[in-house]
Design a protein around this motif. Structure first.
Motif, mmCIF file in Angstrom:
data_model
loop_
_atom_site.group_PDB
_atom_site.id
_atom_site.type_symbol
_atom_site.label_atom_id
_atom_site.label_comp_id
_atom_site.label_asym_id
_atom_site.label_seq_id
_atom_site.Cartn_x
_atom_site.Cartn_y
_atom_site.Cartn_z
ATOM 1 N N PRO A 84 0.827 -1.216 0.000
ATOM 2 C CA PRO A 84 0.000 0.000 0.000
ATOM 3 C C PRO A 84 0.861 1.266 0.000
ATOM 4 O O PRO A 84 1.984 1.279 0.516
ATOM 5 N N ASP A 85 0.308 2.327 -0.588
ATOM 6 C CA ASP A 85 1.033 3.602 -0.623
ATOM 7 C C ASP A 85 1.368 4.087 0.781
ATOM 8 O O ASP A 85 2.441 4.657 1.011
ATOM 9 N N ALA A 86 0.461 3.863 1.730
ATOM 10 C CA ALA A 86 0.711 4.308 3.104
ATOM 11 C C ALA A 86 1.894 3.569 3.709
ATOM 12 O O ALA A 86 2.698 4.150 4.457
ATOM 13 N N ARG A 88 4.420 2.349 1.964
ATOM 14 C CA ARG A 88 5.602 2.920 1.307
ATOM 15 C C ARG A 88 6.017 4.230 1.976
ATOM 16 O O ARG A 88 7.207 4.503 2.151
ATOM 17 N N ALA A 89 5.029 5.025 2.336
ATOM 18 C CA ALA A 89 5.328 6.302 2.994
ATOM 19 C C ALA A 89 6.038 6.062 4.329
ATOM 20 O O ALA A 89 6.998 6.776 4.669
ATOM 21 N N LEU A 90 5.590 5.061 5.079
ATOM 22 C CA LEU A 90 6.252 4.738 6.351
ATOM 23 C C LEU A 90 7.679 4.262 6.109
ATOM 24 O O LEU A 90 8.609 4.652 6.836
ATOM 25 N N ALA A 187 0.821 -4.456 7.113
ATOM 26 C CA ALA A 187 0.338 -3.754 5.918
ATOM 27 C C ALA A 187 -0.298 -4.720 4.930
ATOM 28 O O ALA A 187 -0.329 -4.457 3.727
ATOM 29 N N VAL A 191 -6.389 -1.872 6.111
ATOM 30 C CA VAL A 191 -5.817 -0.722 6.810
ATOM 31 C C VAL A 191 -4.482 -1.134 7.402
ATOM 32 O O VAL A 191 -4.213 -2.322 7.612
ATOM 33 N N LEU A 192 -3.632 -0.151 7.664
ATOM 34 C CA LEU A 192 -2.385 -0.429 8.377
ATOM 35 C C LEU A 192 -2.706 -0.564 9.858
ATOM 36 O O LEU A 192 -3.436 0.254 10.421
ATOM 37 N N ALA A 209 1.402 8.393 8.145
ATOM 38 C CA ALA A 209 0.323 7.637 7.495
ATOM 39 C C ALA A 209 -0.647 7.143 8.568
ATOM 40 O O ALA A 209 -0.257 6.953 9.717
ATOM 41 N N PRO A 210 -1.911 6.927 8.202
ATOM 42 C CA PRO A 210 -2.872 6.432 9.186
ATOM 43 C C PRO A 210 -2.578 4.983 9.569
ATOM 44 O O PRO A 210 -2.516 4.106 8.699
ATOM 45 N N VAL A 211 -2.359 4.758 10.850
ATOM 46 C CA VAL A 211 -2.108 3.414 11.391
ATOM 47 C C VAL A 211 -3.058 3.204 12.557
ATOM 48 O O VAL A 211 -3.114 4.035 13.475
#
Length: 222
Positions: A84-86, A88-90, A187, A191-192, A209-211
């Motif tokens: 997920p993109d989120a 990757r951001a983490l 992930a 959702v994360l 990112a939303p976790v």
């Protein structure tokens, strides 16, 4: 000091120790390496007998597969799919560092880490000795350098006292700086989700990112 323990704290002199560790990994032997959290016991991730030897050395079953340490964030797409993109951001924000991401493993990979259900836990450690080793060995299955049920080793000597001759080379870089486990984020779902808080807090993750917090176990019935 054991003859298996090699000083690996100074880049100007650690060459022979890293060479010895790389050779050990390439022949399927186990090595102990420092990380930014605690010391780890590692094996070539793509040599199933070596991964089994790692589990045996720790006294751990296949139902507890080891995470995989990688040298940089670019390795993520070689080992994982549908990231997920989120997530990757983490990874971009916290690698190298104390973040472990559980992701879907590439189905074509020829490895056997244990009962993973098609997932893999990945991390880039923030430690120069570990990264110097990983840049030459590639992905390594690495778990904390201790017998299961005993405290995680924070020095090479601690690790040797627990693991002894099951490990070919111990890379000694002094006390592990973090002395706290990495934070684990799953992930693989919609959702994360935080699995284990550690070096990074839920609040730090949420800035990127939303976790979601870990799921609470259901209340026992009457």
């Amino acid at each position: 000091m054991s003859e298996r323990i090699r000083s690996a704290s100074d880049p100007s002199t650690w060459g022979p120790a890293i060479d010895e560790a790389v050779a050990a990994v390439s022949r399927g032997a186990l090595v102990v390496l420092p990380t930014d959290t605690v010391y780890g016991i590692g094996a070539d991730a793509f040599t199933p007998p070596a991964v089994q030897a790692l589990l045996d050395a720790k006294g751990r079953g296949r139902q507890m597969p080891p995470p995989v340490l990688i040298p940089d964030v670019r390795t993520l797409d070689g080992l994982a799919t549908d990231v997920p993109d989120a997530a990757r951001a983490l990874a971009e924000a916290f690698w190298p560092g104390g973040l472990t991401l559980i992701v879907h493993a590439q189905p074509s990979l020829a490895w056997d880490l244990g009962e993973t259900n098609g997932t893999v836990a990945l991390r880039v450690p923030d430690h120069p000795t570990a990264l110097a080793l990983l840049r030459r060995t590639g992905p390594m299955a690495v778990s904390s350098a201790n017998r299961t049920g005993s405290p995680a080793a924070v020095t090479a000597q601690d690790a040797h006292a627990q693991l002894g001759d099951s490990v070919a080379v111990y890379l000694d870089a002094g006390d592990a700086p973090g002395q706290v486990a990495s934070t684990i984020v799953d992930a693989t779902g919609d959702v994360l989700r935080l699995v284990r808080a550690g070096a990074l807090t839920l609040e730090q993750l949420a800035e990127v990112a939303p976790v979601e917090a870990p799921e609470e176990p259901p209340e026992p019935g009457p």
